[in-house]
Design a protein around this motif. Structure first.
Motif, PDB file in Angstrom:
ATOM      1  N   GLY A 121      -7.077   4.821  -1.300  1.00  0.00           N
ATOM      2  CA  GLY A 121      -7.743   4.495  -2.656  1.00  0.00           C
ATOM      3  C   GLY A 121      -7.450   5.353  -3.947  1.00  0.00           C
ATOM      4  O   GLY A 121      -8.015   5.432  -4.688  1.00  0.00           O
ATOM      5  N   MET A 122      -6.515   5.827  -3.720  1.00  0.00           N
ATOM      6  CA  MET A 122      -5.742   6.831  -4.837  1.00  0.00           C
ATOM      7  C   MET A 122      -4.716   6.090  -5.570  1.00  0.00           C
ATOM      8  O   MET A 122      -4.910   6.871  -6.900  1.00  0.00           O
ATOM      9  CB  MET A 122      -5.482   8.259  -4.369  1.00  0.00           C
ATOM     10  CG  MET A 122      -6.816   9.028  -3.598  1.00  0.00           C
ATOM     11  SD  MET A 122      -6.162  10.858  -3.188  1.00  0.00           S
ATOM     12  CE  MET A 122      -5.414  10.628  -1.697  1.00  0.00           C
ATOM     13  N   CYS A 123      -3.890   5.496  -5.124  1.00  0.00           N
ATOM     14  CA  CYS A 123      -2.856   4.982  -6.035  1.00  0.00           C
ATOM     15  C   CYS A 123      -3.171   3.827  -6.741  1.00  0.00           C
ATOM     16  O   CYS A 123      -2.438   3.498  -7.730  1.00  0.00           O
ATOM     17  CB  CYS A 123      -1.423   4.885  -5.106  1.00  0.00           C
ATOM     18  SG  CYS A 123      -1.411   3.780  -4.027  1.00  0.00           S
ATOM     19  N   GLY A 124      -3.853   3.039  -6.472  1.00  0.00           N
ATOM     20  CA  GLY A 124      -4.187   1.735  -6.950  1.00  0.00           C
ATOM     21  C   GLY A 124      -2.986   0.830  -6.780  1.00  0.00           C
ATOM     22  O   GLY A 124      -3.352  -0.433  -7.179  1.00  0.00           O
ATOM     23  N   CYS A 125      -2.100   0.924  -5.939  1.00  0.00           N
ATOM     24  CA  CYS A 125      -1.118   0.095  -5.572  1.00  0.00           C
ATOM     25  C   CYS A 125      -1.627  -1.391  -5.128  1.00  0.00           C
ATOM     26  O   CYS A 125      -1.017  -2.299  -5.208  1.00  0.00           O
ATOM     27  CB  CYS A 125      -0.129   0.840  -4.647  1.00  0.00           C
ATOM     28  SG  CYS A 125       1.415   0.016  -4.423  1.00  0.00           S
ATOM     29  N   CYS A 126      -2.589  -1.170  -4.063  1.00  0.00           N
ATOM     30  CA  CYS A 126      -3.109  -2.123  -3.275  1.00  0.00           C
ATOM     31  C   CYS A 126      -4.368  -3.007  -4.116  1.00  0.00           C
ATOM     32  O   CYS A 126      -4.922  -3.842  -3.333  1.00  0.00           O
ATOM     33  CB  CYS A 126      -3.657  -1.630  -2.045  1.00  0.00           C
ATOM     34  SG  CYS A 126      -5.200  -0.695  -2.143  1.00  0.00           S
ATOM     35  N   PHE A 160      -9.708  -2.526  -4.027  1.00  0.00           N
ATOM     36  CA  PHE A 160      -8.545  -1.752  -3.792  1.00  0.00           C
ATOM     37  C   PHE A 160      -8.635  -2.074  -2.227  1.00  0.00           C
ATOM     38  O   PHE A 160      -9.649  -1.870  -1.372  1.00  0.00           O
ATOM     39  CB  PHE A 160      -8.729  -0.229  -3.665  1.00  0.00           C
ATOM     40  CG  PHE A 160      -8.280   0.451  -5.082  1.00  0.00           C
ATOM     41  CD1 PHE A 160      -7.961  -0.527  -6.186  1.00  0.00           C
ATOM     42  CD2 PHE A 160      -8.425   1.698  -5.392  1.00  0.00           C
ATOM     43  CE1 PHE A 160      -7.617  -0.037  -7.349  1.00  0.00           C
ATOM     44  CE2 PHE A 160      -8.365   2.206  -6.740  1.00  0.00           C
ATOM     45  CZ  PHE A 160      -7.751   1.132  -7.576  1.00  0.00           C
ATOM     46  N   CYS A 165      -7.233  -1.141   0.424  1.00  0.00           N
ATOM     47  CA  CYS A 165      -7.233  -0.322   1.549  1.00  0.00           C
ATOM     48  C   CYS A 165      -8.697   0.470   1.886  1.00  0.00           C
ATOM     49  O   CYS A 165      -9.071   0.836   2.993  1.00  0.00           O
ATOM     50  CB  CYS A 165      -6.307   0.932   1.211  1.00  0.00           C
ATOM     51  SG  CYS A 165      -6.584   1.969  -0.119  1.00  0.00           S
ATOM     52  N   MET A 216       0.760  -1.216  -0.028  1.00  0.00           N
ATOM     53  CA  MET A 216      -0.168   0.108  -0.154  1.00  0.00           C
ATOM     54  C   MET A 216       0.742   1.222  -0.087  1.00  0.00           C
ATOM     55  O   MET A 216       1.776   1.174   0.661  1.00  0.00           O
ATOM     56  CB  MET A 216      -0.813  -0.056   1.259  1.00  0.00           C
ATOM     57  CG  MET A 216      -1.952  -0.815   1.066  1.00  0.00           C
ATOM     58  SD  MET A 216      -2.904  -0.892   2.530  1.00  0.00           S
ATOM     59  CE  MET A 216      -4.186  -1.975   2.470  1.00  0.00           C
ATOM     60  N   VAL A 217       0.316   2.201  -0.594  1.00  0.00           N
ATOM     61  CA  VAL A 217       1.059   3.674  -0.654  1.00  0.00           C
ATOM     62  C   VAL A 217       0.188   4.753   0.033  1.00  0.00           C
ATOM     63  O   VAL A 217       0.590   4.933   1.187  1.00  0.00           O
ATOM     64  CB  VAL A 217       1.447   4.180  -2.050  1.00  0.00           C
ATOM     65  CG1 VAL A 217       2.215   5.449  -1.763  1.00  0.00           C
ATOM     66  CG2 VAL A 217       2.188   2.915  -2.472  1.00  0.00           C
ATOM     67  N   ASP A 218      -0.919   5.165  -0.212  1.00  0.00           N
ATOM     68  CA  ASP A 218      -1.737   6.143   0.350  1.00  0.00           C
ATOM     69  C   ASP A 218      -2.685   5.666   1.381  1.00  0.00           C
ATOM     70  O   ASP A 218      -2.989   6.211   2.271  1.00  0.00           O
ATOM     71  CB  ASP A 218      -2.396   7.166  -0.742  1.00  0.00           C
ATOM     72  CG  ASP A 218      -3.293   6.230  -1.559  1.00  0.00           C
ATOM     73  OD1 ASP A 218      -3.131   5.332  -2.288  1.00  0.00           O
ATOM     74  OD2 ASP A 218      -4.400   6.611  -1.587  1.00  0.00           O
ATOM     75  N   GLY A 219      -3.355   4.528   1.218  1.00  0.00           N
ATOM     76  CA  GLY A 219      -4.114   3.847   1.821  1.00  0.00           C
ATOM     77  C   GLY A 219      -5.377   4.517   1.863  1.00  0.00           C
ATOM     78  O   GLY A 219      -6.456   4.290   2.777  1.00  0.00           O
TER      79      GLY A 219
HETATM   80  S1  FES Z   1      -2.869   1.965  -0.941  1.00  0.00           S
HETATM   81 FE1  FES Z   1      -3.161   3.255  -2.663  1.00  0.00          FE
HETATM   82  S2  FES Z   1      -5.227   2.956  -3.442  1.00  0.00           S
HETATM   83 FE2  FES Z   1      -4.940   1.332  -1.668  1.00  0.00          FE
END
Ligand code: FES
Ligand SMILES: Cc1cc2nc3c(=O)[nH]c(=O)nc-3n(C[C@H](O)[C@H](O)[C@H](O)COP(=O)(O)OP(=O)(O)OC[C@H]3O[C@@H](n4cnc5c(N)ncnc54)[C@H](O)[C@@H]3O)c2cc1C
Length: 285
Positions: free
Chosen positions: A220-225, A235, A237, A215-218
């Motif tokens: 829902g903005m980066c899509g990493c998770c 997502f 997070c 996770m990066v932002d936690g």
């Molecule tokens: S951590 Fe970025 S969207 Fe979930």
């Protein structure tokens, strides 16, 4: 800045941190997580809330040192500060009167399962817990988990304590037994959650897992998770971290968790060359 009110060593490389975080303590619920950053240049990492005390204004997390940031956190002690402590994030675990709930905890995840098992018990469920670790020295909070469970089964992979074997063995026996299991909560390493879900699937018992993608932002903005659940991209997070284990694409999750292995290895080597665990130059009690 967020103060560490207490640091405790629970097992080799697994530490408890009680942070002064009154705003988070007011709202935290079982199954939610926080994102912390040690300092301005630090990486953001998610950690699940293990406990909280609204009166004291504190939130407790348990962290296992696996890479640069978690090992750096391991150099901090009571009285130290970190830069950011954001939360509570994610959806709380669904707590309801299900009947008999089996809570399965793998390794340090006993800290994550504790508030869930306690809430399940307080809501009137019968709670049967299974606590597993690789070996005896990695077990902690056995008595704490027992205190919120009607029954507790302990396993170690190497047989150094409790029953020898994996958590899936007593889980299967429970499902085959006379007592109806209404819900399973399985939290631990992804591979353990995958096999718990495969164990419960033939019995049709709903199994909730807590996913831990990068996770990066936690928020829902980066899509990493992103994870795939029931063929749909979610997502973790904001849609999780709890999901139905029977619907999770485990192979995709396990592959995505390894995306940055090379960079993580280099980062840890660099930190260790710069002093690593000795950076702060003090020993903690
Ligand atoms: S951590 Fe970025 S969207 Fe979930
Ligand atoms: C919702 C959630 C709750 C979590 N709760 C806990 C907890 O209560 N206690 C605990 O010890 N650990 C928890 N984790 C895992 C913890 O966040 C990772 O161990 C940590 O981020 C690793 O960072 P690192 O720099 O030490 O290691 P790295 O060397 O960077 O990474 C080691 C491995 O950890 C995973 N990882 C790396 N960066 C992240 C990241 N930003 N987000 C998530 N995973 C990452 C990857 O699979 C990676 O291969 C949780 C993860 C998630 C997603």
């Amino acid at each position: 800045m967020y103060k560490i009110l207490l640091r405790q060593d629970l097992a080799p490389n697994i530490h408890l941190y009680k942070f002064e975080a009154p705003d988070v303590a007011k709202k935290a619920r079982p199954g939610q997580f926080v994102i912390i950053r040690i300092d301005e240049k630090g990486e953001r990492i998610p950690l699940t809330v293990a406990d909280w005390d609204e009166k004291e204004g504190s939130v407790t997390v348990v962290c296992m040192g696996v890479g640069t940031t978690t090992r750096r956190l391991g150099t901090l002690g009571t009285g130290d500060f970190i830069a950011d402590f954001i939360g509570p994030l994610g959806n709380p675990t669904e707590i309801d009167k299900f009947g008999t709930v089996c809570c399965v905890a793998g390794g340090f995840a006993v800290a994550v399962v504790m508030p869930i098992a306690r809430a399940m018990k307080q809501t009137g469920n019968k709670v049967i817990s299974i606590l597993g670790a690789r070996s005896k020295d990695l077990l902690f909070w056995e008595d704490e988990l027992r205190s919120v469970s009607d029954e507790l089964i302990v396993t170690t992979d190497d047989g150094s304590y409790g029953r020898k074997g994996l958590v899936t063995e007593p889980l299967k026996e429970l499902l085959e037994g006379n007592e109806k299991i209404d819900r399973v909560i399985a939290i631990g390493p992804s591979i353990m959650m995958k096999f718990c879900s495969l164990t419960t699937k033939p019995f049709g018992v709903k199994t909730i897992v807590s996913l831990n993608p990068i996770m990066v932002d936690g928020t829902g903005m980066c899509g990493c998770c992103r994870v795939s659940v029931g063929g749909v991209t979610r997502f973790a997070c904001v849609d999780g971290p709890d999901f139905d284990g029977h619907e999770v694409d485990w192979d995709l999750l396990l592959a995505r968790q390894k995306t940055y292995l090379e960079q993580e290895k280099r980062s840890l080597e660099l930190w260790q060359r710069q002093g690593g665990e000795h950076t702060l130059g003090f020993e903690r009690p």
